[in-house]
Motif scaffolding. Structure first.
Motif, short mmCIF file in Angstrom:
data_model
loop_
_atom_site.label_atom_id
_atom_site.label_comp_id
_atom_site.label_asym_id
_atom_site.label_seq_id
_atom_site.Cartn_x
_atom_site.Cartn_y
_atom_site.Cartn_z
N SER A 167 -2.14 0.21 13.10
CA SER A 167 -0.63 0.04 13.76
C SER A 167 -0.44 1.36 14.11
CB SER A 167 -0.34 0.13 12.45
OG SER A 167 1.46 0.31 11.82
N TRP A 168 -0.90 2.07 14.29
CA TRP A 168 -0.45 3.67 15.24
C TRP A 168 -0.54 3.07 16.29
CZ3 TRP A 168 0.29 9.07 13.85
CH2 TRP A 168 1.02 9.44 14.90
N LEU A 209 9.85 2.96 0.82
CA LEU A 209 10.23 3.76 0.09
C LEU A 209 9.72 2.81 -1.05
CD1 LEU A 209 13.76 5.51 0.47
CD2 LEU A 209 11.45 6.45 1.32
N TYR A 210 9.96 1.57 -1.66
CA TYR A 210 9.34 1.36 -2.39
C TYR A 210 8.14 1.52 -2.53
CZ TYR A 210 7.47 -1.32 -6.72
OH TYR A 210 7.81 -2.02 -7.66
N GLY A 211 7.58 0.45 -1.14
CA GLY A 211 6.03 0.32 -0.88
C GLY A 211 5.47 1.70 -0.91
N PHE A 212 6.18 3.05 -0.63
CA PHE A 212 5.20 4.03 -0.35
C PHE A 212 5.34 4.49 -1.73
CE2 PHE A 212 6.17 8.53 -0.43
CZ PHE A 212 5.00 8.80 0.18
N TYR A 213 6.06 4.33 -2.67
CA TYR A 213 6.44 5.34 -3.98
C TYR A 213 5.26 3.81 -4.85
CZ TYR A 213 8.25 5.11 -8.91
OH TYR A 213 8.72 5.14 -9.94
N LEU A 230 3.55 3.76 6.08
CA LEU A 230 2.75 3.44 4.73
C LEU A 230 1.96 2.64 5.01
CD1 LEU A 230 4.39 2.59 2.62
CD2 LEU A 230 5.20 0.20 3.74
N LYS A 231 1.36 2.53 6.20
CA LYS A 231 0.52 2.15 5.85
C LYS A 231 -0.79 3.93 6.39
CE LYS A 231 0.12 -2.23 8.40
NZ LYS A 231 0.20 -3.32 8.92
N ILE A 232 -0.47 4.79 6.46
CA ILE A 232 -1.57 6.37 6.74
C ILE A 232 -0.83 6.27 4.73
CG2 ILE A 232 -1.15 8.07 7.28
CD1 ILE A 232 -0.21 7.56 9.54
#
Length: 170
Positions: A116-117, A53-57, A134-136
């Motif tokens: 990754s997908w 979540l932090y990476g996304f944020y 997260l990579k998307i």
């Protein structure tokens, strides 16, 4: 500048929605600390989820930060320039540095996301979470950052420079 307003509005909406994620991961951290130190039952998933979540944020707020001029700047040279010259130096900075970086970021993050997908990549922690979302998000963030750069350049180029102030004679 309708295009600029549209881009600014999109990044504003994304920024406000994504900012709620900070509340979510703070809540998970508090929950994990409570479970670990008060009840003596640590969670296996909280660390991995909060890390994701932090990476996304962090990555998703790049366009929002650029929209609000919150990125790091080195104004040592431009601080002494007049407004007209400063604008053109900023445009040159976008063209020479920002757009190539944002393009490479978008291109590489797309490659990372698709790899990754296809591989069904998961985290290596106690709970194996999928990594491709997260990579998307990295690719989406790169696109938002890139179009926000377009908006900033449009504002620099199409906005009239301020007229020099004339002193009041009154």
């Amino acid at each position: 500048m309708p295009v600029s307003h549209l881009i600014d509005g999109l990044n504003e909406i994304v920024g406000r929605i994504v900012s709620v994620v900070a509340i979510l991961f703070a809540g998970i951290i508090i929950y994990d600390v409570f479970m670990r130190y008060v009840l003596g039952q640590p969670t296996r998933w909280a660390f991995d989820v909060t890390k994701q979540l932090y990476g996304f944020y962090f990555v998703m707020l790049g366009g929002y930060a650029l929209r609000h001029q919150a990125h790091v700047r080195v104004d040592l040279l431009t601080a002494r320039m007049g407004p007209g010259l400063r604008r053109w130096v900023e445009v040159a900075g976008y063209v020479i540095f920002f757009f190539p970086f944002a393009w490479v970021f978008a291109r590489r993050s797309w490659d990372f996301a698709m790899t990754s997908w296809r591989q069904g990549e998961v985290t290596y922690g106690a709970v194996q979470l999928p990594v491709y979302p997260l990579k998307i998000a990295m690719f989406a963030a790169a696109c938002l950052l890139l179009i926000q750069g377009v908006s900033e350049v449009l504002k620099l180029v199409l906005t009239r420079s301020p007229k020099p102030e004339t002193p009041d004679v009154g």
